[in-house]
Design a protein around this motif. Structure first.
Motif: not given
Lengths: 111, 111, 111
Positions: C15-17, C37-51, C61-70
């Protein structure tokens, strides 16, 4: 100690505007996965794509038409993924929409 | 019945601001893939990354510099992906930009 | 000629939060990967999830709580990824947060 389990990642590439019964397909797929108790599902929005009859979906077009590429990612065992495929196929056929679908082997772990 | 075909997913990680002939590299890659009749190509924007000479790309920097990480995902058979690699390499060399490129085996299906 | 090297893609869905010591977990993971020193790292933001205990994270919910999946994606050799796993596990346990983690084999190349 993190024990990773063999599973599959199913990815469904679909237009943001594609709908069935007034609901976005990507949202329906997440709902269906949730109802079936799949391990996880996440939706990401792209900003440019082609592949669905080679239409180009772009962020510029979005501003006009709201049809950006979306990818729905579903993670579970091969068995659960295979049970989900007919659900996916029926949903895509009912909606009459195009999609690119991929499967790949991954290992997963949850807290 | 969904019949999945063995193919590859090629992913190119590159800065949003990287250009050649005044066009973003990620857009050029999608154009090149489209011209070559690849099965699909989609671009996603990340919000934070490193890996390209360990520069950190962040959303905060974006507001200043517009250089967020982008990933271009191209899907097709191993043969078509291998034909695409020299195109990619030439384009990256001409532009003089850094990129992280990955390949992985997936199975795909289209409506 | 692009020579691809066998490696692994580690993906952490969180979760983003979710935070530890007032810093987002996704940001901490990128910092830890960079320090190692890992070769690479990237972060993406999703817009809907469960799990993650089947809570549904949505853009609304993000607009209310800021907790999007990352999703944090880290690329390196199997050895380096395995050295990173205890760091990840400790960080998740200290923060007391849920995460879905996947590993998959990919080949990588850098300019």
């Amino acid at each position: 100690m993190m024990n990773f389990i063999e599973c599959e990642l199913l990815r469904v590439f679909i237009g943001e505007k594609e709908k069935l019964h007034h609901r976005p397909i990507y949202e329906l797929l997440v709902s269906e996965a949730l109802e079936r108790g799949m391990a996880g599902a996440t939706v990401f929005r792209g900003l440019l794509s082609f592949g669905l009859r080679h239409k180009v979906h772009t962020a510029k077009i979005l501003e006009l038409a709201g049809d950006l590429p979306m990818v729905v990612e579903i993670i579970d065992s091969t068995e659960k993924i295979e049970e989900f495929l007919p659900v996916l196929e029926t949903l895509l056929r009912e909606a009459g929409v195009e999609a690119l679908v991929t499967r790949e082997n991954v290992r997963h772990w949850t807290t």
